[in-house]
Design an enzyme around this catalytic site. Sequence first.
Site, PDB file in Angstrom:
ATOM      1  N   HIS A   8     -39.309   8.591  10.572  1.00 30.01           N
ATOM      2  CA  HIS A   8     -40.341   7.567  10.388  1.00 30.01           C
ATOM      3  C   HIS A   8     -41.506   8.093   9.556  1.00 30.01           C
ATOM      4  O   HIS A   8     -41.702   9.309   9.419  1.00 30.01           O
ATOM      5  CB  HIS A   8     -40.848   7.072  11.746  1.00 30.01           C
ATOM      6  CG  HIS A   8     -41.533   8.139  12.553  1.00 30.01           C
ATOM      7  ND1 HIS A   8     -42.822   8.558  12.298  1.00 30.01           N
ATOM      8  CD2 HIS A   8     -41.098   8.870  13.614  1.00 30.01           C
ATOM      9  CE1 HIS A   8     -43.158   9.500  13.164  1.00 30.01           C
ATOM     10  NE2 HIS A   8     -42.133   9.718  13.971  1.00 30.01           N
ATOM     11  N   GLU A  83     -36.958   9.204  20.342  1.00 25.57           N
ATOM     12  CA  GLU A  83     -37.425  10.583  20.301  1.00 25.57           C
ATOM     13  C   GLU A  83     -37.256  11.268  21.657  1.00 25.57           C
ATOM     14  O   GLU A  83     -37.114  10.620  22.697  1.00 25.57           O
ATOM     15  CB  GLU A  83     -38.896  10.623  19.862  1.00 25.57           C
ATOM     16  CG  GLU A  83     -39.509  12.015  19.727  1.00 25.57           C
ATOM     17  CD  GLU A  83     -38.811  12.938  18.732  1.00 25.57           C
ATOM     18  OE1 GLU A  83     -37.605  13.215  18.905  1.00 25.57           O
ATOM     19  OE2 GLU A  83     -39.479  13.407  17.792  1.00 25.57           O
TER      20      GLU A  83
END
Length: 205
Positions: A8, A83
């Site tokens: 990201h 994550e």
Amino acid sequence: MNIFVVRHGETDWNKEYRLQGRTQILLNEHGREQARQTAAGLKRQGIVFDAVYASPLLRAVETAEILSGFPRERIKTDERIIEFAFGIAEGTTFDERKGRAELAGFNAFFDSPENYVAHGGAESIECVLERTRDFWENEIRKLENEKVQNVLVATHGGTLQALLMNVDGRSISHFWDVKIPNCTVNLVTLTSGIFKLEYTAKVFY
């Protein structure tokens, strides 16, 4: 089939070197610009995505949205590429962890990952390797038979390392050998059932 695996774009916590983990931190404006420039670079190469996956965290979803041009409802969010959970260490910097005995062990995640022991609500490296392996085998592999050409996967720094390790066969001691800045592109191909890492950390901004 081409699978473009992207970290990201930048967040404020990235700039501050804070462990983000599962904390819901949004892209900052620089991160959005990284994504816009990367989208333009992919477009110049003639890459159009047939399927788009993202971690459920909004920094990954927004990155996928900008890169692909897909509306958010067409982006498939998947818990297997979220994550790492860092538990009580989330939101802390290296120096803050050094100053607190209950957090000191978290620095091994970066300094000597083979010695990292998850505690305080954190997730182990082995766990993330397992769930990312399941993503490859039980989600991505089947797309080869569906005539899908280009797939985008938007995820996070730690999880992206685990995804690539399942392809390139690195050991945990070499977890951080590949440096992957925010919003850089990694290409994995799937041909006749074989995954292959073609390149890492390509920058378009």
